[in-house]
Motif scaffolding. Structure first.
Motif, PDB file in Angstrom:
ATOM      1  N   ALA A  38       0.958  -1.217  -0.120  1.00 21.03           N
ATOM      2  CA  ALA A  38      -0.084  -0.229   0.088  1.00 21.03           C
ATOM      3  C   ALA A  38       0.804   1.183  -0.121  1.00 21.03           C
ATOM      4  N   ILE A  39       1.980   1.280   0.993  1.00 21.90           N
ATOM      5  CA  ILE A  39       3.106   2.483   0.998  1.00 21.90           C
ATOM      6  C   ILE A  39       3.374   2.550  -0.539  1.00 21.90           C
ATOM      7  N   ARG A  40       3.976   1.772  -0.928  1.00 20.96           N
ATOM      8  CA  ARG A  40       4.554   1.530  -2.298  1.00 20.96           C
ATOM      9  C   ARG A  40       3.593   2.122  -3.396  1.00 20.96           C
ATOM     10  N   ARG A  41       2.285   1.671  -3.293  1.00 18.00           N
ATOM     11  CA  ARG A  41       1.341   2.227  -4.359  1.00 18.00           C
ATOM     12  C   ARG A  41       1.483   3.798  -4.151  1.00 18.00           C
ATOM     13  N   SER A  42       1.087   4.035  -2.962  1.00 12.15           N
ATOM     14  CA  SER A  42       0.883   5.414  -2.868  1.00 12.15           C
ATOM     15  C   SER A  42       2.131   6.391  -2.918  1.00 12.15           C
ATOM     16  N   LEU A  43       3.319   5.729  -3.211  1.00 12.50           N
ATOM     17  CA  LEU A  43       4.664   6.713  -3.536  1.00 12.50           C
ATOM     18  C   LEU A  43       4.787   6.202  -5.047  1.00 12.50           C
TER      19      LEU A  43
END
Length: 170
Positions: free
Chosen positions: A7-12
């Motif tokens: 999820a963090i990677r998607r947001s970044l």
């Protein structure tokens, strides 16, 4: 956990299937970023899905971008500029390895502790306070020296550990 990391990677806007190296430094000569970039061709040959994310600003930005282009690393190096404190923990948590390539004058190394606190292992050059902080945890967290070759070989070795025993990376 891996769902949070995804999820963090998607947001970044960082692909979930990449092996992500992170460094957050002022873009100045003593930080060793040129050596890290020169290590990347060897790393890319062994780890084709590697992505180095560089956070920070400074006088060397244009030179580092030029080196990245000259080495053909445009698909393997990303410059994210200044990372606000509010987002820094997300950057640490999305990474597979934090790299501290400092050449000189490394003091306490707060980024080292912040990365470790986020559960992300750190590889650092044997310079200043990094020696004491990382050597006590695991001598394998230290590059043998600040050269591109030493950085590349240790990053590749840690990736092999990651692939064969993902739980051991933390």
């Amino acid at each position: 956990d891996s769902a949070d990391k995804g999820a963090i990677r998607r947001s970044l806007r960082i692909p979930g299937d990449r092996f992500v190296l992170l460094t957050v430094r002022n873009l100045v000569a003593r930080m060793g970023l040129e050596n890290l970039l020169h290590a990347m061709p060897d790393v890319v040959r062994e780890i084709p899905d590697v992505l180095l994310v560089i956070g920070g600003t400074g006088a060397l930005r244009d030179r580092l971008l030029r080196i990245t282009s000259e080495l053909g690393l445009q698909h393997h190096v990303r410059f994210d500029g200044f990372i606000p404190d509010a987002r820094l923990s997300d950057y640490y948590r999305m990474a597979d390895l934090f790299i501290l390539p400092t050449l000189e004058l490394e003091g306490f190394g707060l980024v080292t502790l912040e990365s470790l606190a986020a559960g992300v292992p750190v590889l650092g050059t044997p310079v200043g306070g990094t020696i004491e902080s990382l050597n006590r945890l695991n001598p394998e967290y230290l590059f043998s020296n600040p050269s591109p070759g030493a950085m590349a070989s240790r990053i590749i070795a840690r990736h092999r550990t990651y692939v064969s025993h993902p739980g051991l990376m933390r």
